[in-house]
Design a protein around this motif. Structure first.
Motif: not given
Ligand SMILES: NC(=O)c1ccc[n+]([C@@H]2O[C@H](COP(=O)([O-])OP(=O)(O)OC[C@H]3O[C@@H](n4cnc5c(N)ncnc54)[C@H](O)[C@@H]3O)[C@@H](O)[C@H]2O)c1
Ligand SMILES: N[C@@H](CCC=O)C(=O)O
Length: 515
Positions: A354-360
């Motif tokens: 998901s593109n909602d998180f800043y980083t993984g």
């Protein structure tokens, strides 16, 4: 005539059509997860008994691909095929070889989101980080194609009476390309295509955690018509086949990007002459970093804080260029630290499907455990002011972490952690800041945030790093614009994406004809 080199544009994911296209690419990649990938030697696909499973670091249960592993016999076969293919490939004119790169760049551009989706799945990159990795891979090919065209032109030398003198840049031979996992597309593509466009043949041993992306890139080279045997794809563990490839007497050069320790080991093995070996091997090594942002007393505080956060926590700090040391003038120390803590606490961490998180996540269990160990060390060396804990258990998540009041010689100020951890160190004045900035064994990137022209000029001269930035983050070098590579233990002082990089994969031959 080729159009002028221009960096590939980044994708704006706030536009609904781009978001939709990327979602579709992710769905396509997800429908292909778990497939098997073979070795490719001389165009032949080879399955082996021994396989390695590549795992999605955001979701430890998800297998990205199952990859055949080479043993020493297959490593030997790859070197023999590369050596015999060199005899034909070296005769292909440089301007023709460069066309293969232009073609491969066009194919990769058409499959851009698909490759970025593989980067999300196999390396745990967020959408923008994955997009930048793919763009950089395209840039490397476009850039090196043009550099090869230039190198193929006639290089006239000063004339003396009755002589015609000319210099040619000819290839070296068989190269072993050993890329890292953290830019599994861009750096692997840059290293491989620089070697091949210069006329060499390649044995590519991809990083053990990201072999699927490299296998996918082999499809691009095949589609571009690169002849069989020019690049031979040999996944395998460093310990099983790494030494064998490096030590082989037919290996002419090694192009390595990775950690200091592995680089030093390769340097030692490559330097040893073995019976029957006709050359001294060349090593191009791009290694680790322990990079600082220096904040001066006269500066834009918000810019300093934003630059530190972006450089420290983009891709969870897993960049050789990442800021892991903030060296801040005592007059603005508290202000910068407080703002960094505030920004850091707002960062979101999670499955970057998901593109909602800043980083993984960080890349694997080894990295995860090592970073958590450093966080424990940090608790004894400084004051934990943000993060310091694990994220959700489904993947290798670690919260962005800030330590304050750390001494210049503390371990977390000296050793490469390669994760989302930044240490703050207080400098009494700019002299002190420069002294701390240069006190590691590395010399890769650095930034200075200052409005003081005299201090910037001084840093220009004294701050000993290969990539020095002023009033911006210390990550995100662009091919051609910011040739990339560092000093001291950061490598052999090469500059990827720079005008002299291809020379490292050639030797210059002078021909003088008496008229
Ligand atoms: N200077 C740069 O441009 C640059 C760029 C990216 C990463 N890095 C550095 O790379 C490191 C992270 O990457 P990594 O974890 O993949 O590094 P690493 O040294 O663990 O591995 C790098 C590569 O070497 C291979 N390898 C391991 N042991 C080997 C052996 N004995 N013989 C031959 N090959 C062997 C690995 O499989 C991998 O392909 C960090 O230190 C980072 O700073 C540097
Ligand atoms: N070239 C990249 C770093 C590559 C190493 O990890 C940057 O400039 O941030």
């Amino acid at each position: 005539m080729q159009v002028e080199f221009k960096n590939e544009a980044f994708t704006n994911f706030s536009l609904p059509e781009n978001k939709k296209a990327f979602e579709e690419a992710l769905a396509k990649v997800e429908s292909e997860l778990g497939r098997e990938y073979d070795l490719i030697i001389g165009g032949e696909r080879i399955k082996t008994e021994k396989k390695s499973r590549s795992i999605n670091p955001s979701n430890k249960e998800q297998v990205v691909g199952v990859v055949s592993q080479a043993d020493q016999a297959l490593a030997e076969k790859a070197i023999q095929v590369a050596a015999s293919t060199f005899e034909t490939w070296k005769k292909v004119p440089g301007t023709s070889r460069s066309r293969y790169l232009t073609k491969a760049a066009a194919i990769l551009r058409r499959r851009k989101h698909e490759f970025s989706a593989w980067l999300v799945k196999e390396a745990g990159k967020s959408w923008p980080e994955a997009d930048a990795d793919t763009a950089e891979a395209i840039d490397f090919m476009e850039y090196y194609a043009r550099q090869m065209d230039k190198l193929s032109q006639r290089h006239d030398l000063p004339r003396i009476p009755d002589e015609d003198n000319e210099l040619y840049y000819i290839p070296l031979g068989v190269g072993i390309v050993i890329p890292p996992w953290n830019f599994p597309l861009a750096i692997m593509v840059g290293m491989t295509t620089a070697a091949l466009v210069a006329g060499n043949t390649v044995v590519l041993k991809p990083a053990s955690t990201t072999p699927v992306i490299a296998a996918k890139f082999m499809e691009v080279l095949e589609d571009a018509g690169v002849p069989a045997g020019v690049v031979n794809f040999v996944p395998g563990s460093g310990s099983e086949i790494g030494d064998y490839l490096v030590e082989h007497i037919q290996t002419r050069f090694i192009s390595f990007t990775g950690s200091r320790d592995v680089g030093l080991r390769i340097n030692e093995l490559a330097a040893k002459h073995r019976p029957g070996q006709k050359w001294m091997k060349r090593l191009v090594a791009e290694m680790g970093g322990k990079d600082s942002i220096v904040v001066d007393s006269d500066c834009d505080i918000e810019l300093a804080a934003q630059s530190i956060v972006a450089s420290a926590f983009g891709f969870s700090g897993q960049k050789c260029s990442a800021c892991s040391r903030a060296i801040v003038h005592q007059d603005v120390y508290d202000q910068v630290l407080n703002r960094v803590v505030e920004l850091t606490k707002n960062l979101t961490v999670g499955d970057i499907r998901s593109n909602d998180f800043y980083t993984g996540p960080v890349v694997d269990d080894k990295a995860y455990n090592k970073i958590l160990e450093y966080i424990e060390i940090g608790k004894t060396e400084g004051k934990l002011v943000a993060g310091g804990e694990k994220g959700p258990d489904s993947g290798y998540f670690i919260m962005p972490t800030v330590f304050a009041d750390v001494a210049p010689d503390a371990r977390i100020m000296q050793e490469e952690i390669f994760g989302p951890v930044v240490a703050f160190c207080k400098a009494s004045d700019f002299d002190h800041a420069m002294e701390i900035a240069n006190n590691t064994e590395y010399g890769l990137t650095g930034s200075v945030i200052s409005r003081n022209r005299a201090n910037l000029e001084r840093a220009r001269e004294e701050f000993h790093v290969g990539n020095l930035y002023f009033n911006r983050k210390c990550t995100g070098a662009l091919v051609g614009v910011h040739p990339f590579g560092g000093f001291n233990m950061s490598g052999t002082d090469s500059k990827a994406g720079g005008p002299d990089y291809l020379l490292l994969f050639t030797q210059a031959k002078l021909v003088s004809e008496k008229l």
